[in-house]
Design a protein around this motif. Structure first.
Motif, PDB file in Angstrom:
ATOM      1  N   ILE A 151       0.858  -1.184   0.000  1.00  0.00           N
ATOM      2  CA  ILE A 151       0.000   0.000   0.000  1.00  0.00           C
ATOM      3  C   ILE A 151       0.892   1.231   0.000  1.00  0.00           C
ATOM      4  O   ILE A 151       2.029   1.198   0.448  1.00  0.00           O
ATOM      5  N   GLY A 152       0.348   2.319  -0.502  1.00  0.00           N
ATOM      6  CA  GLY A 152       1.111   3.548  -0.622  1.00  0.00           C
ATOM      7  C   GLY A 152       1.101   4.386   0.643  1.00  0.00           C
ATOM      8  O   GLY A 152       0.464   4.056   1.650  1.00  0.00           O
ATOM      9  N   VAL A 153       1.813   5.489   0.548  1.00  0.00           N
ATOM     10  CA  VAL A 153       1.943   6.401   1.685  1.00  0.00           C
ATOM     11  C   VAL A 153       0.603   7.042   2.031  1.00  0.00           C
ATOM     12  O   VAL A 153       0.254   7.163   3.209  1.00  0.00           O
ATOM     13  N   ILE A 154      -0.153   7.425   1.032  1.00  0.00           N
ATOM     14  CA  ILE A 154      -1.443   8.094   1.274  1.00  0.00           C
ATOM     15  C   ILE A 154      -2.389   7.165   2.034  1.00  0.00           C
ATOM     16  O   ILE A 154      -3.023   7.578   3.003  1.00  0.00           O
ATOM     17  N   LEU A 155      -2.468   5.910   1.615  1.00  0.00           N
ATOM     18  CA  LEU A 155      -3.335   4.960   2.326  1.00  0.00           C
ATOM     19  C   LEU A 155      -2.836   4.705   3.741  1.00  0.00           C
ATOM     20  O   LEU A 155      -3.636   4.550   4.661  1.00  0.00           O
ATOM     21  N   THR A 156      -1.519   4.694   3.911  1.00  0.00           N
ATOM     22  CA  THR A 156      -0.964   4.516   5.250  1.00  0.00           C
ATOM     23  C   THR A 156      -1.366   5.671   6.156  1.00  0.00           C
ATOM     24  O   THR A 156      -1.749   5.467   7.312  1.00  0.00           O
ATOM     25  N   VAL A 157      -1.302   6.897   5.644  1.00  0.00           N
ATOM     26  CA  VAL A 157      -1.692   8.067   6.429  1.00  0.00           C
ATOM     27  C   VAL A 157      -3.186   8.031   6.739  1.00  0.00           C
ATOM     28  O   VAL A 157      -3.602   8.305   7.874  1.00  0.00           O
ATOM     29  N   ILE A 158      -3.997   7.671   5.766  1.00  0.00           N
ATOM     30  CA  ILE A 158      -5.449   7.603   5.986  1.00  0.00           C
ATOM     31  C   ILE A 158      -5.773   6.557   7.047  1.00  0.00           C
ATOM     32  O   ILE A 158      -6.578   6.805   7.959  1.00  0.00           O
ATOM     33  N   VAL A 159      -5.149   5.387   6.946  1.00  0.00           N
ATOM     34  CA  VAL A 159      -5.358   4.341   7.959  1.00  0.00           C
ATOM     35  C   VAL A 159      -4.906   4.845   9.325  1.00  0.00           C
ATOM     36  O   VAL A 159      -5.566   4.622  10.345  1.00  0.00           O
ATOM     37  N   GLY A 160      -3.784   5.549   9.373  1.00  0.00           N
ATOM     38  CA  GLY A 160      -3.275   6.090  10.629  1.00  0.00           C
ATOM     39  C   GLY A 160      -4.210   7.107  11.255  1.00  0.00           C
ATOM     40  O   GLY A 160      -4.425   7.106  12.473  1.00  0.00           O
ATOM     41  N   ILE A 161      -4.784   7.986  10.436  1.00  0.00           N
ATOM     42  CA  ILE A 161      -5.732   8.989  10.946  1.00  0.00           C
ATOM     43  C   ILE A 161      -6.962   8.299  11.519  1.00  0.00           C
ATOM     44  O   ILE A 161      -7.416   8.614  12.625  1.00  0.00           O
ATOM     45  N   ILE A 162      -7.498   7.342  10.779  1.00  0.00           N
ATOM     46  CA  ILE A 162      -8.684   6.620  11.249  1.00  0.00           C
ATOM     47  C   ILE A 162      -8.367   5.846  12.531  1.00  0.00           C
ATOM     48  O   ILE A 162      -9.148   5.860  13.485  1.00  0.00           O
ATOM     49  N   ALA A 163      -7.210   5.188  12.561  1.00  0.00           N
ATOM     50  CA  ALA A 163      -6.807   4.427  13.759  1.00  0.00           C
ATOM     51  C   ALA A 163      -6.625   5.351  14.957  1.00  0.00           C
ATOM     52  O   ALA A 163      -6.999   5.002  16.082  1.00  0.00           O
ATOM     53  N   ALA A 164      -6.056   6.531  14.732  1.00  0.00           N
ATOM     54  CA  ALA A 164      -5.853   7.480  15.833  1.00  0.00           C
ATOM     55  C   ALA A 164      -7.186   7.948  16.394  1.00  0.00           C
ATOM     56  O   ALA A 164      -7.367   8.023  17.618  1.00  0.00           O
ATOM     57  N   LEU A 165      -8.131   8.246  15.510  1.00  0.00           N
ATOM     58  CA  LEU A 165      -9.447   8.703  15.977  1.00  0.00           C
ATOM     59  C   LEU A 165     -10.195   7.603  16.724  1.00  0.00           C
ATOM     60  O   LEU A 165     -10.734   7.831  17.813  1.00  0.00           O
TER      61      LEU A 165
END
Length: 94
Positions: free
Chosen positions: A30-44
């Motif tokens: 997976i790319g960087v953008i998907l990693t960041v999106i997953v990270g934001i959702i996981a953080a919330l």
């Protein structure tokens, strides 16, 4: 939410996603953008879970909340990676 909050969420999400991805064994396609999106959702979601179970907010690092966030990021990265691999496998001609 102001611009500072949005930028903070992106930075924290990127860090949480990257840590979750680094702790997950193997290679994740997976790319960087998907990693960041997953990270934001996981953080919330991790913050929400920590608040629901009664983890108190401190002036320092909330380690229990961080564990929830990183664990959810690991699950999210694994899920997205498996979906990406499955989608890529279906497109390959036989």
């Amino acid at each position: 939410m102001n611009i500072t909050g949005i930028i903070s969420a992106i930075i924290i999400g990127a860090i949480i996603g990257a840590v979750g991805r680094l702790l997950l064994p193997g290679r994740q396609p997976i790319g960087v953008i998907l990693t960041v999106i997953v990270g934001i959702i996981a953080a919330l979601i991790g913050t929400g879970i920590a608040q629901i179970i009664g983890v108190r907010t401190t002036s320092g690092i909330d380690w229990i909340e961080l564990v929830f966030q990183v664990g959810l990021a690991m699950l999210g990265v694994a899920l997205v990676a498996s979906l990406q691999a499955r989608r890529k496998h279906r497109r390959m001609p036989r």
